[in-house]
Scaffold this active site. Structure first.
Site, PDB file in Angstrom:
ATOM      1  N   SER A  71      37.368 -15.864 -34.280  1.00  0.00           N
ATOM      2  CA  SER A  71      37.888 -14.703 -33.556  1.00  0.00           C
ATOM      3  C   SER A  71      37.535 -14.857 -32.072  1.00  0.00           C
ATOM      4  CB  SER A  71      37.324 -13.401 -34.119  1.00  0.00           C
ATOM      5  OG  SER A  71      35.953 -13.275 -33.796  1.00  0.00           O
ATOM      6  N   VAL A  73      36.428 -12.836 -29.560  1.00  0.00           N
ATOM      7  CA  VAL A  73      35.175 -12.284 -29.037  1.00  0.00           C
ATOM      8  C   VAL A  73      33.981 -13.054 -29.604  1.00  0.00           C
ATOM      9  CG1 VAL A  73      33.721 -10.224 -28.828  1.00  0.00           C
ATOM     10  CG2 VAL A  73      36.206 -10.012 -28.664  1.00  0.00           C
ATOM     11  N   CYS A  74      34.027 -13.365 -30.890  1.00  0.00           N
ATOM     12  CA  CYS A  74      32.923 -14.121 -31.507  1.00  0.00           C
ATOM     13  C   CYS A  74      32.787 -15.500 -30.868  1.00  0.00           C
ATOM     14  CB  CYS A  74      33.138 -14.249 -33.009  1.00  0.00           C
ATOM     15  SG  CYS A  74      33.136 -12.673 -33.875  1.00  0.00           S
ATOM     16  N   GLY A  75      33.927 -16.152 -30.650  1.00  0.00           N
ATOM     17  CA  GLY A  75      33.896 -17.466 -30.019  1.00  0.00           C
ATOM     18  C   GLY A  75      33.286 -17.410 -28.630  1.00  0.00           C
ATOM     19  N   LEU A  78      29.368 -16.703 -28.925  1.00  0.00           N
ATOM     20  CA  LEU A  78      28.613 -17.899 -29.313  1.00  0.00           C
ATOM     21  C   LEU A  78      28.658 -18.966 -28.221  1.00  0.00           C
ATOM     22  CD1 LEU A  78      29.468 -18.160 -33.108  1.00  0.00           C
ATOM     23  CD2 LEU A  78      27.384 -17.269 -32.040  1.00  0.00           C
TER      24      LEU A  78
END
Length: 185
Positions: A71, A73-75, A78
């Site tokens: 996703s 935002v997650c990418g 991280l």
């Protein structure tokens, strides 16, 4: 409020997040607070290897709960932690990303994105560790976007839950680690 600055210098994003569980009523759980013993867990880091929290006793641990691999935002979240690895190394902190995705998915995701941190699969039983930390969204079947800094003795020093669509940045984590080390980095 947090400040997210991409290392490439392509600008900055200022975002607002809160130290409460904001999720539109989707989850009645409350994230564990500072002073609570961090629940022990052992999760797959690869299809054939496990990482247990107890193995990291004696050093600070940062738990990065995120909803899903792949996703946007997650990418981005991280990627930021990955880019700041040297800053976390100054505090001898271990970074552990945790989502409900499987170990094979994490392996492909980390390889594709060039991440050099451990991603753990809270896959089966689904979300069990996220539930222990009070950050599982049962309606969606994913974890909250939550951060925990655990002291070397296994007690939670700091925790933060962001709205699921907001990258919380790393400033709060770095400040928490700095306070653990007595202000010196």
């Amino acid at each position: 409020m947090c400040r997210y600055r991409h290392a490439s210098g392509r600008g900055s994003l200022v975002c607002f997040s809160f130290d409460v569980n904001i999720n539109g009523g989707q989850n009645l759980m409350e994230a564990l607070k500072a002073g609570t013993s961090a629940p022990e867990f052992s999760l797959p880091s690869t299809p054939d290897q496990q990482v247990a929290l107890s193995e990291l006793r004696g050093r600070p641990v940062v738990l990065i709960f995120y909803p899903a691999d792949w996703s946007p935002v997650c990418g981005d979240e991280l990627a930021l932690f990955n880019e700041l690895r040297d800053e976390f190394a100054k505090f001898d902190a271990s970074l552990l990303g945790i989502s409900v995705d499987g170990a094979w998915c994490h392996t492909a995701f980390a390889k594709d994105r060039g991440y050099h941190m451990t991603l753990l699969a809270d896959f089966e039983p689904k979300g069990e560790v996220a539930r222990q930390y009070g950050v599982y969204r049962s309606k969606e079947g994913v974890s909250e976007r939550a951060l925990f800094v655990i002291k070397p003795d296994g007690v939670i020093h700091w925790s933060h839950v962001s709205p699921i669509g907001v990258n919380p940045g790393a400033d709060g984590v770095l400040r928490a680690l700095e306070s653990l080390s007595g202000g010196a980095s």
